[in-house]
Scaffold this motif. Structure first.
Motif, PDB file in Angstrom:
ATOM      1  N   LYS C  40       4.799   2.196   3.269  1.00 20.18           N
ATOM      2  CA  LYS C  40       3.663   2.339   4.180  1.00 20.18           C
ATOM      3  C   LYS C  40       2.679   1.176   4.042  1.00 20.18           C
ATOM      4  O   LYS C  40       2.297   0.549   5.027  1.00 20.18           O
ATOM      5  N   SER C  41       2.279   0.912   2.789  1.00 24.17           N
ATOM      6  CA  SER C  41       1.329  -0.183   2.598  1.00 24.17           C
ATOM      7  C   SER C  41       1.963  -1.514   2.965  1.00 24.17           C
ATOM      8  O   SER C  41       1.309  -2.394   3.533  1.00 24.17           O
ATOM      9  N   THR C  42       3.232  -1.642   2.657  1.00 23.22           N
ATOM     10  CA  THR C  42       3.929  -2.880   3.009  1.00 23.22           C
ATOM     11  C   THR C  42       3.836  -3.128   4.506  1.00 23.22           C
ATOM     12  O   THR C  42       3.517  -4.232   4.947  1.00 23.22           O
ATOM     13  N   PHE C  84      -7.975  -1.169   3.556  1.00 22.91           N
ATOM     14  CA  PHE C  84      -7.008  -1.300   2.472  1.00 22.91           C
ATOM     15  C   PHE C  84      -6.931  -0.060   1.592  1.00 22.91           C
ATOM     16  O   PHE C  84      -7.933   0.612   1.353  1.00 22.91           O
ATOM     17  N   GLN C  85      -5.725   0.177   1.102  1.00 23.06           N
ATOM     18  CA  GLN C  85      -5.564   1.259   0.126  1.00 23.06           C
ATOM     19  C   GLN C  85      -6.323   0.909  -1.159  1.00 23.06           C
ATOM     20  O   GLN C  85      -6.957   1.752  -1.764  1.00 23.06           O
ATOM     21  N   TYR C  86      -6.231  -0.363  -1.556  1.00 28.35           N
ATOM     22  CA  TYR C  86      -6.969  -0.833  -2.730  1.00 28.35           C
ATOM     23  C   TYR C  86      -7.864  -2.001  -2.343  1.00 28.35           C
ATOM     24  O   TYR C  86      -7.461  -3.151  -2.448  1.00 28.35           O
ATOM     25  N   LEU C 169      -5.522   2.608   8.837  1.00 24.08           N
ATOM     26  CA  LEU C 169      -6.219   3.142   7.667  1.00 24.08           C
ATOM     27  C   LEU C 169      -5.179   3.517   6.622  1.00 24.08           C
ATOM     28  O   LEU C 169      -4.407   4.447   6.823  1.00 24.08           O
ATOM     29  N   ASP C 170      -5.149   2.751   5.531  1.00 25.35           N
ATOM     30  CA  ASP C 170      -4.133   3.014   4.511  1.00 25.35           C
ATOM     31  C   ASP C 170      -4.712   3.923   3.426  1.00 25.35           C
ATOM     32  O   ASP C 170      -5.471   3.483   2.571  1.00 25.35           O
ATOM     33  N   GLU C 171      -4.366   5.171   3.489  1.00 28.52           N
ATOM     34  CA  GLU C 171      -4.816   6.182   2.528  1.00 28.52           C
ATOM     35  C   GLU C 171      -6.317   6.118   2.284  1.00 28.52           C
ATOM     36  O   GLU C 171      -6.782   6.144   1.159  1.00 28.52           O
ATOM     37  N   THR C 172      -7.047   6.020   3.369  1.00 28.60           N
ATOM     38  CA  THR C 172      -8.491   5.971   3.239  1.00 28.60           C
ATOM     39  C   THR C 172      -9.024   7.287   2.685  1.00 28.60           C
ATOM     40  O   THR C 172     -10.083   7.339   2.078  1.00 28.60           O
TER      41      THR C 172
END
Ligand SMILES: Nc1ncnc2c1ncn2[C@@H]1O[C@H](COP(=O)(O)OP(=O)(O)OP(=O)(O)O)[C@@H](O)[C@H]1O
Ligand SMILES: [Mg+2]
Lengths: 485, 365, 248
Positions: C40-42, C84-86, C169-172
């Motif tokens: 997912k993040s990729t 970003f997730q991080y 939105l990555d795991e916001t």
């Protein structure tokens, strides 16, 4: 392993901080005339029946030695060394004709090794460790030879290698540490007496840990080993070096040269536990340990890893280094240096990045107690062509008591914009809350210090091969005895 | 006398003779003293790039007292070289600049103004500054107006409880070799920032000696497109419970060289010392170089001392984060360079000077 | 608006995305769910243009243009935003300064003058307040020593200010407390319109209760294994990935 267990037992039985290996063996010896001269160099070469080229090489080194000043960069107080006061060659007579098997070995010598925790016989049967024991200047016996032979691995004394494999010795000796490097390197090249030679052929993983125990026995014998390890393409070897010396009042001079060469994809792991006689609590006696150790990662993706636990010697002067020539090569240095009483240590490493994508890692733990001085000195240099190279250095010092000193002297040089160097260093005292906690749980102060210091060193100790790690942990604790309370 | 003489073997009474003799020759031919390892003093550095004509213009800072010769008085003895746990012979400049010149004394408490400016181009002498009060004061030391090579000693004595903020602007195309000496008595504190950009060849030596309960913040801001920039610091903690904090940040490109050599020395009675030293360099291309030698020399056990040093390029993940927010690469790099350096500007207390320094930095990026 | 077709991506020789297709039209909200490490993040990094990802096969079209031709900042200015997730910590750069620089970059791209100080102050003040971000926060260095939840809010603040057309939105929602989750969702919903689209990556149905997605996709091992409407998220919560993947 038997050897290790015995050693541990002996270490355990130590009720006080006296040096456990302080005994000496009475043997008839063949000695070179006292002092250092061209004659002595010729004498050593002749004793060893060396070919002409080797003698020439030694004589040239002796000339260089006479020209070079003593290195003076270390933060050490080194008494003036009178090179004429030492014997440069001594060999137990019974070894003049080398033994063909262990049975032929002088029982006195075997007994000595037993006290050291290295009973050769048992070793041969029980342990996976092949021992090339150096007794004073001559290699006593080599075990496991046959098994290694079958794999094409050459593991013998350097003297033997000069006779049997002159082409390899000629090609590599002095290629990592040039004779002209500094005066101790030149001195060693002129008068080296023995040491180990290892050649791992292409594609071979050495199945056992190769090991040499050194022992300095004869009075006033300067010991000059020369070790040369070559790992050919895609090969691997792990080499262990352990050192003990009997208690003597006079300072004994020791200047070894160790050269490692790793070709394409090869890996050499070199571990040392050094607990030579450090001198008494007044600083009397003890070994002067001036060692030059250097490895060349010549091939691409090669790797050299140095691990050292330095607890002995009155003076330690030692910088095991890596020259990272091959692209993608790796260098590592893991070090614990403990100084107590009046010991002095100036030790560290050099990581010279020349190839692309090279990486290096330095973890150094210095512990200083009593009236000792302990210095980390290290160089990380990244060449402008060494793109994408990385170094990480962590250097921690621990002080026990306020009469000792801990010093950190890193040199950090970069000429490459794509590379990264990170260096961190801390100095602190032993954590009193931890001490208290341990003592509240019933440990005495010495055990508590040993425990905490071992924790402090863990990152390094865990890089030692198993059979060494336990011994090293004991040594860490022993060498700090008497430092608190 | 050969210049390759081993100074470290020399008793200090011979040093003055030595310094004199050495001045007559090229002092740094074969100069092998460890503390000048990266300074390249043996080379006569000439820049083959077009030098920038930029000078720090301090005129925008208002109500400043500019120190004139008439504000000074003569003084003989400058520094007690023997109080240093440092081999005198290992610093050519501190010995030489002290021995060579007459000196002027300046008492900072005599000026009413909060900001005092010392323009080194106005003085040929060494300078001895005194401060005894704890009233806030900022001293600007400017060697941006130098037109010729300059070697000076600037010695600073802080009495008990005294406080001082110093900013040194070193933006000049000359060669300058400065020896700063800071003597701090109990409970005194200093914040010192040296702001350096585009010098042909510069060497700054910072020597500080701390007694009990002092604090010293020493910062270096370096941004260079050419030249050799060499900083050396020696901070000795002589009494318990003092704190020193050093942060040197450098950015080099187009063949510039930046060096930091520094030592924290902790005497055996200086328990509870808190010493911190950080040198960080960004190298923006392969023509440029950064050398760091942060040293600790510690003889007391109840101390907290650490140093760190990094050499790298800009963090590419950060550049990416900026770009993902629509900021172009050029601007991202500018901002990140600034972000890398600004920590040092926090040493400045006076807001006017701080603002000026920020704008000065902007003009250098 | 966004058309991903048969995308294959690898990192350092390792295939991560293995033939993924996904279309998002204007005004739609898509949720992407999938086990840890499924890519997912990729995917979100590839969409934003991060370096180090090798596109081995496939195309990505954004508003009719080849997205892969654009630089990271060009994509951002073209209205693509990634939370970003991080989120990155950037020491030395004040949060408010960063926000201003980002706004001005977009304005420059649109040929507008730089935002005036007052307008900017008003803008972020109101937006920050809505998200419960205090003004002292804006004075601190960007994300440095922010708590996990504070970083996530910071990402949403940036989104609200930059008003992207396509927000990923990555795991916001991870790391947000219950109130923050609601506040963040409101932030998203406020931006939601006929004009902009969302790709919401999450592990929890809870977020989707607030941000009702039009479509839900399940990704496993680098490809979309199942798509459906909101009910798929409910089913997932009940059965877990394993079962769902089996039925796929
Ligand atoms: N730089 C990298 N090098 C090697 N492998 C990587 C790299 N980055 C990601 N991966 C691997 O790619 C796979 C997909 O990672 P990704 O971060 O896209 O997962 P994710 O679906 O976002 O997982 P999560 O739900 O845990 O956030 C993982 O196996 C991960 O370890
Ligand atoms: Mg993820």
């Amino acid at each position: 392993m038997a050897a290790t267990e015995q050693t541990i037992k002996q270490v355990n039985s130590l009720g006080n901080s006296e040096y456990k290996y302080g005994f000496s063996t009475d043997l008839d010896e063949i000695k070179a005339p006292k002092g250092l001269s061209e004659e002595v160099v010729r004498f050593i070469s002749a004793q060893k029946n060396e070919p002409e080229w080797m003698l020439e090489w030694r004589l040239n080194a002796f000339k260089v030695f006479n020209k070079l000043p003593k290195p003076n960069w270390a933060k050490l107080n080194i008494p003036e060394i009178n090179y004429q006061e030492y014997y440069y060659y001594s060999s137990p007579k019974s070894l003049k004709d080398k033994p063909k098997s262990l049975d032929e070995i002088d029982p006195e010598i075997l007994k000595t090794y037993e006290k050291l925790g290295i009973p050769l016989k048992e070793q041969e049967i029980l342990s996976g460790v092949a021992v090339d024991a150096v007794f004073d200047s001559v290699s006593v016996a080599t075990t496991y030879k046959k098994q290694l032979n079958d794999l094409g691995i050459i593991f013998c004394s350097i003297s033997e290698a000069i006779q049997e494999h002159p082409e390899l010795v000629k090609k590599y000796i002095g290629s990592v540490i040039p004779v002209t490097d500094h005066s101790f390197a030149a001195l060693n090249s002129a008068v080296f007496t023995d040491g180990s030679f290892v050649y791992i052929p292409e594609g071979v993983r050495c199945p056992v840990e190769l090991s040499t125990y050194f022992r300095i026995n004869a009075i006033n014998t300067g010991q000059f080993e020369r070790t040369l390890i070559i790992a050919d393409k895609n090969s691997y070897v792990s080499y262990l070096e352990g050192c003990t010396a009997p208690m003597r009042d006079e300072n004994q001079l020791h200047a070894a040269n160790v050269e490692l060469v790793a070709l394409d994809n090869a890996e050499i792991k070199y571990s040392t536990v050094q607990n030579w006689y450090p001198g008494d609590s007044e600083g009397k006696g003890g070994i002067y340990n001036f060692v030059t150790k250097r490895g060349a990662c010549r091939g691409h993706s090669s790797k050299i890893s140095w691990t050292q636990v330095e607890t002995g010697s009155a003076i330690t002067w030692k910088y095991p280094s890596c020259i990272l020539q091959g692209d993608n090569s790796k260098g590592e240095f893991y070090s614990v240096a403990i100084t107590n009483n009046k010991q002095q240590a100036d030790t560290g490493t050099k990581m010279i990045h020349i190839g692309k994508n090279t990486s290096s890692k330095i973890i150094s733990k210095g512990i200083s107690a009593g009236k000792a001085q302990n210095t980390y000195r290290g160089l990380v240099s990244i060449n402008s062509r060494a793109s994408n190279s990385r170094n990480f250095t962590q250097c921690d010092s621990l002080l026990i008591g306020n009469e000792c000193g801990a010093h950190t002297v890193p040199y950090i040089e970069s000429s490459n914009a794509d590379s990264t160097i990170e260096h961190e260093a801390t100095t602190s005292k032993i954590n009193e809350d931890q001490l208290f906690y341990c003592m509240q749980r019933g440990l005495n102060s010495e055990d508590a210090v040993g425990l905490i210091v071992n924790g402090f060193c863990k990152e390094v100790l865990q890089h030692l091969p198993m059979e060494f790690a336990v011994e090293a942990q004991k040594l860490v604790a022993i060498s700090l005895e008497g430092s608190v309370g | 006398m050969s210049t390759a003489v081993k100074l470290d073997m020399m008793p200090s009474k011979d040093i003055s003779d030595y310094a004199e003799k050495v001045l007559l020759n090229n002092p740094f031919e074969n100069f092998k003293i460890e503390n000048y390892k990266y300074a390249q003093l043996h080379k006569s550095i000439t820049s083959n790039v077009s030098l920038d004509e930029f000078k720090a213009d301090l005129s925008s800072i208002s109500s400043v007292k500019n120190i004139k010769l008439s504000d000074t008085s003569d003084i003989d003895l400058l520094s007690d070289l023997n109080k240093w746990n440092f081999n005198n012979a290992d610093s050519y400049f501190r010995v030489n600049s002290i021995l060579e010149r007459s000196s002027k004394k300046i008492d900072l408490d005599l000026f009413r103004e909060e900001i005092v400016c010392l323009d080194l181009s106005l003085f040929k002498e060494n300078i001895h500054l005194l401060k005894a009060s704890d009233s806030p004061k900022t001293l600007m030391i400017n060697n941006s107006n130098l037109s010729e090579d300059c070697a000076r000693s600037i010695i600073l004595n802080l009495s008990e409880n005294a406080k001082l903020n110093i900013i040194h602007y070193n933006i000049s195309n000359s060669k300058s070799f400065l020896y700063f000496e800071i003597n701090q008595q109990n409970n005194s504190n200093i914040k010192f920032l040296s702001f350096q950009s585009n010098n042909i060849h510069t060497r700054n030596e910072f020597f500080a000696s701390l007694e009990e309960n002092c604090s010293l913040d020493l910062y270096g801001l370096n941004i260079h497109n050419y030249g050799v920039n060499d900083n050396y610091s020696f901070i000795q903690h002589m009494k318990p419970s003092s704190q020193s904090r050093e942060v040197f940040k450098s950015i080099v490109k187009s063949g510039a060289i930046t060096n930091f050599q520094g030592k924290i020395y902790v005497d055996s009675i200086a328990q509870k010392t808190d010493g911190y030293q950080m040198s960080r360099s960004l190298i923006l291309d392969n023509e440029s170089k950064a050398n760091n030698k942060p040293e600790l020399e510690i003889y007391a056990d109840d101390v907290k001392c650490s140093h760190g040093s990094t050499v790298s390029k800009l963090n590419q993940d950060q550049v990416y984060y900026f770009k993902s927010r629509g900021i172009d690469e050029e601007q991202a790099i500018k901002i990140l360079q600034k972000a890398f350096l600004v920590e040092t500007l926090e040493a400045i207390e006076n807001t006017q000077i701080k603002e000026y320094s920020y704008s000065l930095l902007d003009s250098r990026l | 608006m966004l058309k991903i077709n048969n995308l294959h991506v690898s990192i350092e020789g390792k295939q991560i995305i293995k033939g993924l297709s996904l279309s998002i039209n204007k005004g739609e909200v898509h949720a992407l769910m999938g086990p840890n490490g499924s890519g997912k993040s990729t995917l979100s990094y590839v969409l934003s243009g991060k370096e180090g990802y090798e596109i081995e096969e496939g195309t990505i079209e954004y508003n009719g243009k080849n997205l892969l031709d654009l630089e990271v900042d060009e994509r951002a200015n073209a209205g693509l935003f990634l939370a970003f997730q991080y989120p990155m910590e950037i020491p030395g750069v004040q949060t408010s300064f960063f926000l201003k620089t980002a706004i001005n970059s977009k304005r420059k791209f649109l040929g507008m003058p730089e935002i005036d100080a007052l307008e900017f102050a008003k803008l972020i003040k109101s937006q920050a307040e809505d998200l419960g971000i205090g003004s002292e926060m804006l004075k601190r260095d960007l994300n440095v020593n922010y708590s996990g939840g504070e970083k996530k809010k910071q990402e949403i603040l940036q989104m609200s200010i930059l008003k992207p057309d396509m927000a990923i939105l990555d795991e916001t929602d991870s790391g947000l407390d219950i109130d923050a989750l609601r506040i963040v969702s409101e932030g998203v919903n406020k931006l939601r319109s006929e004009q902009n689209s969302f790709l919401v990556i999450t592990h929890y149905q809870r977020l989707l209760n607030y941000i009702k997605p039009d479509f839900v996709h399940i990704i496993a091992d680098g490809r979309i294994v199942k798509s459906g409407d909101f009910s798929l998220a409910l089913e997932l919560e009940e059965k877990g990935y394993e079962d769902i993947s089996k039925t796929a």
